[in-house]
Design an enzyme around this catalytic site. Sequence first.
Site, mmCIF file in Angstrom:
data_model
loop_
_atom_site.group_PDB
_atom_site.id
_atom_site.type_symbol
_atom_site.label_atom_id
_atom_site.label_comp_id
_atom_site.label_asym_id
_atom_site.label_seq_id
_atom_site.Cartn_x
_atom_site.Cartn_y
_atom_site.Cartn_z
ATOM 1 N N PRO A 1 43.464 -44.574 20.152
ATOM 2 C CA PRO A 1 42.344 -43.748 19.709
ATOM 3 C C PRO A 1 42.574 -43.238 18.275
ATOM 4 O O PRO A 1 41.650 -42.881 17.570
ATOM 5 C CB PRO A 1 42.335 -42.576 20.699
ATOM 6 C CG PRO A 1 43.243 -42.935 21.792
ATOM 7 C CD PRO A 1 44.175 -43.984 21.295
ATOM 8 N N GLU B 1 49.777 -41.896 27.602
ATOM 9 C CA GLU B 1 49.302 -41.250 26.370
ATOM 10 C C GLU B 1 49.664 -42.109 25.156
ATOM 11 O O GLU B 1 49.571 -41.656 24.032
ATOM 12 C CB GLU B 1 49.937 -39.867 26.228
ATOM 13 C CG GLU B 1 49.612 -38.898 27.354
ATOM 14 C CD GLU B 1 48.131 -38.549 27.402
ATOM 15 O OE1 GLU B 1 47.482 -38.873 28.415
ATOM 16 O OE2 GLU B 1 47.625 -37.999 26.416
ATOM 17 N N ARG C 1 35.301 -65.431 18.258
ATOM 18 C CA ARG C 1 33.969 -66.007 17.980
ATOM 19 C C ARG C 1 33.859 -66.437 16.520
ATOM 20 O O ARG C 1 32.980 -67.214 16.161
ATOM 21 C CB ARG C 1 32.842 -65.054 18.343
ATOM 22 C CG ARG C 1 32.704 -63.832 17.465
ATOM 23 C CD ARG C 1 31.630 -62.904 17.959
ATOM 24 N NE ARG C 1 30.291 -63.419 17.732
ATOM 25 C CZ ARG C 1 29.624 -63.286 16.580
ATOM 26 N NH1 ARG C 1 30.200 -62.717 15.537
ATOM 27 N NH2 ARG C 1 28.395 -63.763 16.463
ATOM 28 N N ASP D 1 25.431 -62.909 11.634
ATOM 29 C CA ASP D 1 25.185 -61.856 12.629
ATOM 30 C C ASP D 1 25.209 -60.489 11.942
ATOM 31 O O ASP D 1 25.624 -60.359 10.809
ATOM 32 C CB ASP D 1 26.165 -61.948 13.787
ATOM 33 C CG ASP D 1 27.598 -61.742 13.341
ATOM 34 O OD1 ASP D 1 28.486 -61.931 14.140
ATOM 35 O OD2 ASP D 1 27.789 -61.392 12.162
#
Length: 236
Positions: free
Chosen positions: A82, A109, A151, A166
């Site tokens: 995060p 964590e 991709r 895209d």
Amino acid sequence: MVSIFPSYLAPLREALLGRAISRGLLELTVHDLRAWTHDVHQAVDDSPYGGGPGMVMRPQVWGDALDDVLAGPPARLVVPTPAGRPFTQALAREFSAEERLVFACGRYEGIDQRVLDDAARRVTVDEVSIGDYVLVGGEVAVLAIVEAVVRLLPGVLGNPRSAAEDSFSDGLLEGPAYTRPEVWRGLAVPDVLRSGNHALIDRWRRDRSLERTHRRRPDLLEALPADALDRADRAL
Ligand SMILES: COc1ccc(Cn2ccc3ccc(-c4cc(N)[nH]n4)cc32)cc1
């Protein structure tokens, strides 16, 4: 990839990515971190120094695992967290040019920081976040990152135009897309898309992208280089 839940990464062998693997466009190896534990309990975590909630993943186990997995051709170590820098389409393109990527999937964590600091002595380490929300572990982030990267590899997508064009490739959001029938539940496809006038269609699509980007992601408009918007764009 290294994870204590290797089966979490099984979806990478499905569908388009699975076909890319069977066509030899990429190789995928998933390692169970517990293979590098030596105690009967196969402990991979311990309490955090300094106190606080949760557990931290132990450096010894990860150190031994990465010693083995990072051995061989040079690789880039990608560690979802995060607290990482944002994973973007630009970073996906950068990763897609790498010969080899190793993904460390943390749980609890997170992983003892010294594991990443030690790895950084030998390879490039990228701590990346896939968004401003907190997951339970790195596996879901790795699924997203690998899909975005693979991709872009030549031959993976049936239609190479789609990767080049895209959304985020020109810095704008994709506009609305339509297919048959012409009218569905009383909703009609915009006439311009059936006009066959491709200059008009391109203009209309660009306008819808600009409108949507302005409404949903004004930050992306701010980030555009000065010359990215032409006079017609500005007139919108
Ligand atoms: C408060 O600090 C925390 C730190 C880690 C966790 C759970 N966790 C453990 C490993 C791991 C790897 C990636 C992520 C992640 C990535 C993004 N974009 N969101 N969440 C989450 C992860 C919970 C909380």
